[in-house]
Design an enzyme around this catalytic site. Structure first.
Site, PDB file in Angstrom:
ATOM      1  N   LEU A  31       0.870  -1.166   0.000  1.00  0.00           N
ATOM      2  CA  LEU A  31       0.000   0.000   0.000  1.00  0.00           C
ATOM      3  C   LEU A  31       0.910   1.220   0.000  1.00  0.00           C
ATOM      4  CD1 LEU A  31      -2.745  -0.916   2.666  1.00  0.00           C
ATOM      5  CD2 LEU A  31      -2.969  -0.955   0.184  1.00  0.00           C
ATOM      6  N   ASP A  32       0.527   2.262  -0.739  1.00  0.00           N
ATOM      7  CA  ASP A  32       1.335   3.472  -0.771  1.00  0.00           C
ATOM      8  C   ASP A  32       1.489   4.054   0.632  1.00  0.00           C
ATOM      9  OD1 ASP A  32       1.433   3.209  -3.527  1.00  0.00           O
ATOM     10  OD2 ASP A  32      -0.293   4.522  -3.855  1.00  0.00           O
ATOM     11  N   LYS A  33       2.489   4.892   0.782  1.00  0.00           N
ATOM     12  CA  LYS A  33       2.770   5.506   2.083  1.00  0.00           C
ATOM     13  C   LYS A  33       1.551   6.223   2.648  1.00  0.00           C
ATOM     14  CE  LYS A  33       5.884   8.836   4.304  1.00  0.00           C
ATOM     15  NZ  LYS A  33       6.966   9.832   4.097  1.00  0.00           N
TER      16      LYS A  33
ATOM     17  N   HIS B  48       0.044   2.588  -8.432  1.00  0.00           N
ATOM     18  CA  HIS B  48      -0.875   3.696  -8.128  1.00  0.00           C
ATOM     19  C   HIS B  48      -2.187   3.572  -8.916  1.00  0.00           C
ATOM     20  CE1 HIS B  48       2.058   5.616  -5.688  1.00  0.00           C
ATOM     21  NE2 HIS B  48       2.766   6.179  -6.644  1.00  0.00           N
TER      22      HIS B  48
END
Length: 230
Positions: free
Chosen positions: A101-103, A182
């Site tokens: 998962l992105d930051k 993304h």
């Protein structure tokens, strides 16, 4: 398995630290002191203690984490806190995040040390669904829902059809069946919208446990595994 390897793998200490514990007579197997690092044990059957404390054998672990924002999905990083830092008591087992998962994305993240489990969920050919809760800059229109159903065009090609469900105002839910870089944010850009907040709430039929606060985790149970198969 050698006793020194067993104790090191279970996080008792480094190989050298374990050897010192053995020399000091701190290690017992089935109530007998063991001082030789090469001694072989059966980790599933033998009772091992260090300074009187039982050391249980754990082979594979399967963890559900409610990932908070600001934490990266990696095993180590020099600059940022990682998801492994949130689970220090099991880091010695070689756990790693299943996917990422992105930051700035929060929510459901699985961690394991089982490579096959990771492959079953992350293999693109498996088309395991992932559902996200999205707060967007603009409300969702019917044309957006239809665009997602058709499969929107991104810079690296057209994505598979996705399900977009309108919530209230700027809240919506999107289910995708692949994991491009993304992807959800880029899909919203393609419909001239912008993701303000993103939270993964479901993988296959496994939903994020609502009792887990940000940064908290629990082990998967039998029902969880069944939900991942559907």
């Amino acid at each position: 398995m050698r006793i020194d390897k067993f104790l090191a793998n279970m996080g008792v200490g480094t190989r050298n630290e374990v050897k010192q514990l053995l020399k000091k007579g701190a290690v017992e197997v089935n109530d007998k002191k063991i001082k030789t690092p090469k001694t072989h044990i059966n980790p599933n059957e033998d009772h091992v203690t260090v300074n009187g404390s039982t050391i249980s054998y754990i082979e594979n672990v399967y963890i559900m984490l409610n990932k908070p924002k600001g934490v990266i999905s990696a095993t180590e990083d020099d600059s940022h806190k990682t998801v492994i830092d949130l689970i220090p008591e099991y880091s010695h087992l070689g756990i790693f995040p299943v996917g990422r998962l992105d930051k700035d994305t929060e929510g459901l993240l699985l961690l394991t040390n089982d490579g096959q489990f990771n492959h079953e969920l992350m293999n693109p050919n498996k088309h395991v669904s992932k559902t996200y809760e999205v707060v967007s800059k603009y409300p969702i229109k019917q044309a957006d829902i239809e665009a997602f159903e058709s499969g929107v065009e991104l810079s690296d090609g057209k994505v598979k059809p996705a399900k977009l469900i309108k919530g209230n105002d700027h809240l919506s839910y999107v289910t995708i069946y692949e994991g491009k870089y993304h992807q959800v944010k880029r899909m919203f850009h393609s419909i001239e919208n912008e993701v303000l907040e993103l939270k993964r709430i479901k993988i296959a039929n496994l939903e994020l446990d609502q009792s887990l606060n940000d940064g908290e985790f629990r082990f998967l149970n039998e029902q969880d595994f069944n939900n991942l198969k559907n």
